[in-house]
Enzyme design. Structure first.
Site, PDB file in Angstrom:
ATOM      1  N   GLU A  72       3.674   0.874   2.089  1.00  0.00           N
ATOM      2  CA  GLU A  72       4.917  -0.008   0.583  1.00  0.00           C
ATOM      3  C   GLU A  72       5.704   1.017   0.675  1.00  0.00           C
ATOM      4  O   GLU A  72       6.290   1.906   1.098  1.00  0.00           O
ATOM      5  CB  GLU A  72       3.529   1.158  -0.389  1.00  0.00           C
ATOM      6  CG  GLU A  72       4.262   0.154  -1.584  1.00  0.00           C
ATOM      7  CD  GLU A  72       3.066  -0.074  -3.314  1.00  0.00           C
ATOM      8  OE1 GLU A  72       3.501  -0.492  -3.670  1.00  0.00           O
ATOM      9  OE2 GLU A  72       2.451   1.395  -2.906  1.00  0.00           O
ATOM     10  N   LYS A 118       2.893  -7.797  -4.233  1.00  0.00           N
ATOM     11  CA  LYS A 118       1.529  -7.365  -5.604  1.00  0.00           C
ATOM     12  C   LYS A 118       1.228  -7.553  -6.958  1.00  0.00           C
ATOM     13  O   LYS A 118       3.150  -7.564  -8.434  1.00  0.00           O
ATOM     14  CB  LYS A 118       2.611  -5.719  -5.821  1.00  0.00           C
ATOM     15  CG  LYS A 118       1.875  -4.976  -6.387  1.00  0.00           C
ATOM     16  CD  LYS A 118       1.977  -2.727  -6.069  1.00  0.00           C
ATOM     17  CE  LYS A 118       1.555  -2.369  -6.271  1.00  0.00           C
ATOM     18  NZ  LYS A 118       2.266  -0.873  -6.433  1.00  0.00           N
ATOM     19  N   CYS A 145      -1.167  -1.104  -2.540  1.00  0.00           N
ATOM     20  CA  CYS A 145      -1.921  -0.008  -3.400  1.00  0.00           C
ATOM     21  C   CYS A 145      -2.812   0.079  -4.463  1.00  0.00           C
ATOM     22  O   CYS A 145      -3.825  -0.117  -4.208  1.00  0.00           O
ATOM     23  CB  CYS A 145      -0.174   0.206  -3.644  1.00  0.00           C
ATOM     24  SG  CYS A 145      -0.366   1.961  -4.320  1.00  0.00           S
TER      25      CYS A 145
END
Length: 283
Positions: free
Chosen positions: A42, A127, A169
């Site tokens: 990321e 995301k 994440c």
């Protein structure tokens, strides 16, 4: 079918040029060891560099430096490149004619782009879950929604190494996303991350192994792994996990990469012997 995949770990800085040079070096090293898919962490291109808007790109812009880098690396090495996250100011599925094509409130989308072996873009995942939390470390408050606009689409893409589910994440704390990818047939799941040292030490490995076991898939997790500024420290421990929950390879701190072989025949055998897809009662 077997293929080698690699999870690249970086300690990214505020310099895009330095970060891209590091990523290129690590990609080349992983390819030299046989990797056919490489995953970057990321925010690999810039971290702690101020507002992300200044680095924002429009999806598909041929002159965009970060997208151009990812495409060039995929084509140069003839590998699949999963580009961690990069800041995009354009929304997916829109055209320049749409009024909401460009984000107009100063934020960007944290987008994970996948490039095929010919350098062409295969997929984009934005995301979904943003990291708005308080952590007991020097930075204390993390408020991603101030800089980022969340995505809302689940993305699974067929590739030369298998059916690839995309996540980023903080997503890994939400198992329903991975179950949705599992139902779509995902065989491998990528998790680019910049996990804090505090939360990573407590939960990183446990969450990753759980996602692999409960969805009977390979998990490829590439993290940031070091001290980025006076207040920002990440956990690292990039790893590759098989569908039985076994860690095949990992790198603890600093730059490096984990590399391991995936075996889709073995995966299929596990799913056949323990058919949880057919046995699930809820959801």
């Amino acid at each position: 079918m077997t293929n080698k995949v690699a999870a690249i770990q970086m300690v990214s800085t505020a310099s895009v040029d330095e970060n891209l040079a590091s990523a290129a070096r690590l990609i080349a090293a992983a390819v030299e060891q046989g990797a056919r898919l490489v995953l970057l962490p990321e925010v690999f291109a810039v971290l702690e560099g101020g507002t992300m808007r200044q680095y924002g790109e429009i999806e598909g812009d041929p002159a965009a430096p970060i997208q151009g880098f990812l495409s060039d690396q995929a084509r140069l090495h003839h590998v699949i490149v999963v580009g961690g996250t990069i800041p995009l100011i354009s929304r997916p599925g829109k055209s320049k004619a749409d009024a909401d094509f460009i984000i107009d409130d100063g934020r960007v989308r944290p987008a994970c782009l996948v490039f095929g072996e010919d350098g062409k873009q295969l997929a984009r995942y934005d995301k979904i879950h943003l990291f708005d939390v308080t952590v007991d470390d020097r930075q204390s408050q993390y408020s991603e929604s101030r800089s980022y606009e969340a995505g809302n689409e689940i993305v699974m893409v067929p590739t030369a190494v298998g059916k690839l589910g995309l996540s980023v994440c903080y997503d890994m704390r939400f198992p329903e996303l991975y179950r949705a990818l599992f139902k779509q047939g995902a065989e491998l799941v990528t998790v680019p991350a910049a996990f804090t040292k505090v939360t990573g030490q407590a939960h990183w490995e446990t969450l990753l192994r759980a996602r692999a076991i409960e969805n009977q898939c390979y998990v490829i997790a590439a993290g940031q792994g070091g001290q980025h500024s006076a207040t920002r420290e990440t956990w690292g421990h990039s790893m590759i996990i098989d569908p039985w929950g076994t860690i095949l390879d990992q790198v603890a701190e600093g730059e490096g990469f984990a590399i391991a072989e995936t075996n889709l025949d073995q995966l299929a055998d596990i799913r056949k012997r323990m058919p949880i897809a057919q046995q699930q009662k809820l959801g």
